[in-house]
Design an enzyme around this catalytic site. Sequence first.
Site, PDB file in Angstrom:
ATOM      1  N   SER A 154       1.922   7.871   0.916  1.00 18.53           N
ATOM      2  CA  SER A 154       0.949   7.910  -0.165  1.00 18.53           C
ATOM      3  C   SER A 154       0.165   9.225  -0.122  1.00 18.53           C
ATOM      4  O   SER A 154       0.752  10.301  -0.270  1.00 18.53           O
ATOM      5  CB  SER A 154       0.039   6.680  -0.078  1.00 18.53           C
ATOM      6  OG  SER A 154      -0.637   6.449  -1.284  1.00 18.53           O
ATOM      7  N   ASP A 168       6.820   0.245  -6.504  1.00 17.33           N
ATOM      8  CA  ASP A 168       5.776   1.216  -6.812  1.00 17.33           C
ATOM      9  C   ASP A 168       5.644   1.311  -8.331  1.00 17.33           C
ATOM     10  O   ASP A 168       6.578   0.978  -9.077  1.00 17.33           O
ATOM     11  CB  ASP A 168       6.128   2.588  -6.228  1.00 17.33           C
ATOM     12  CG  ASP A 168       5.592   2.790  -4.820  1.00 17.33           C
ATOM     13  OD1 ASP A 168       4.371   2.644  -4.635  1.00 17.33           O
ATOM     14  OD2 ASP A 168       6.383   3.093  -3.907  1.00 17.33           O
ATOM     15  N   HIS A 214       4.352  -0.721  -2.418  1.00 18.33           N
ATOM     16  CA  HIS A 214       3.715   0.480  -1.875  1.00 18.33           C
ATOM     17  C   HIS A 214       3.271   0.303  -0.425  1.00 18.33           C
ATOM     18  O   HIS A 214       3.202   1.280   0.330  1.00 18.33           O
ATOM     19  CB  HIS A 214       2.501   0.821  -2.743  1.00 18.33           C
ATOM     20  CG  HIS A 214       1.868   2.129  -2.449  1.00 18.33           C
ATOM     21  ND1 HIS A 214       2.334   3.323  -2.965  1.00 18.33           N
ATOM     22  CD2 HIS A 214       0.782   2.455  -1.691  1.00 18.33           C
ATOM     23  CE1 HIS A 214       1.569   4.315  -2.545  1.00 18.33           C
ATOM     24  NE2 HIS A 214       0.614   3.816  -1.760  1.00 18.33           N
TER      25      HIS A 214
END
Length: 306
Positions: free
Chosen positions: A163, A248, A280
């Site tokens: 991320s 995602d 995610h």
Amino acid sequence: MESPREGPECEAPWKTMSNEELENQYTPSRWVVRLGAEEALRTYSQMGSEATKRARATRRSLLHIPYGEGHGETLDIYFPEGMSEAWPVCVFFHGGYWQSGSKDTSAFMVNPLTAQGVAVVIVAYDIAPKGTLDQMVDQVTRSIVFVQKLYPCNQGIYLCGHSAGAHLAAMMLLARWPNRGVTPNLRGLFLVSGIYDLEPILHTSHSAPLLMTLEVAQRNSPQWHLGATLTQPADPTCRVLVILGQHDSPEFHRQSREFYQTLCRGGWEASFEELRDVDHFEIIWNLTRKDYVLTQMILKTILQEF
């Protein structure tokens, strides 16, 4: 694995989205499929804490080693068996939108990788509001220089970020290493569910703690720089794996795919992987499993088992 799309890129679709839709697209917890948003975040933190406690209890390690003078500039090193310092090293940068997360809850991959002869380094950096994006990029750069100087006989340094951490790792493709006094032996990057163009973040609530301006966003967007200059890789054999989960958000998918395409146009040895049926957070917490597809992908790349 996919091939880069041919033809000119269209204008980014995010520019036609409302701020409400951008908030939705860039809030990963809203896209989890098996847990509620708050439960997913709580489980992610809990699993990270448990993995770190387990790693510290079962692996030889050096903890809270300063790589700079700042209070937050520390890293943890987890060692494989044996006394040699000529192992490959995987350096991990945690996520958390540059404003949460910690190295002390991020040792997901330590046990599976050290068991296969790979040293693992987990890096802390000053998250917002204490740290700015420019400071974070500088800290990550200095942490890699520190690792290279500490273990000059390494068999390759591999960067892995999740991320926001994937963004910080990707910024290392732009680093001017000669200015740092050493060129690290970078052999590969694993960019997991990252953001590579920060401008859309300006229109969400996530930008406020970062004090982000358009200038800051552009200066710290690897997609913007690599796309504008087609920067050539210093080492064409350095592999860049752009990875994300099936669940995602569409904007995370677009960002990853377009960054991969930009890398390919620039001559980088890049690949794109979408991992099935993970969101995610699951994509990174599953790294505690040695049989997990991403764990095996990382190990095969580092151990050069293609």
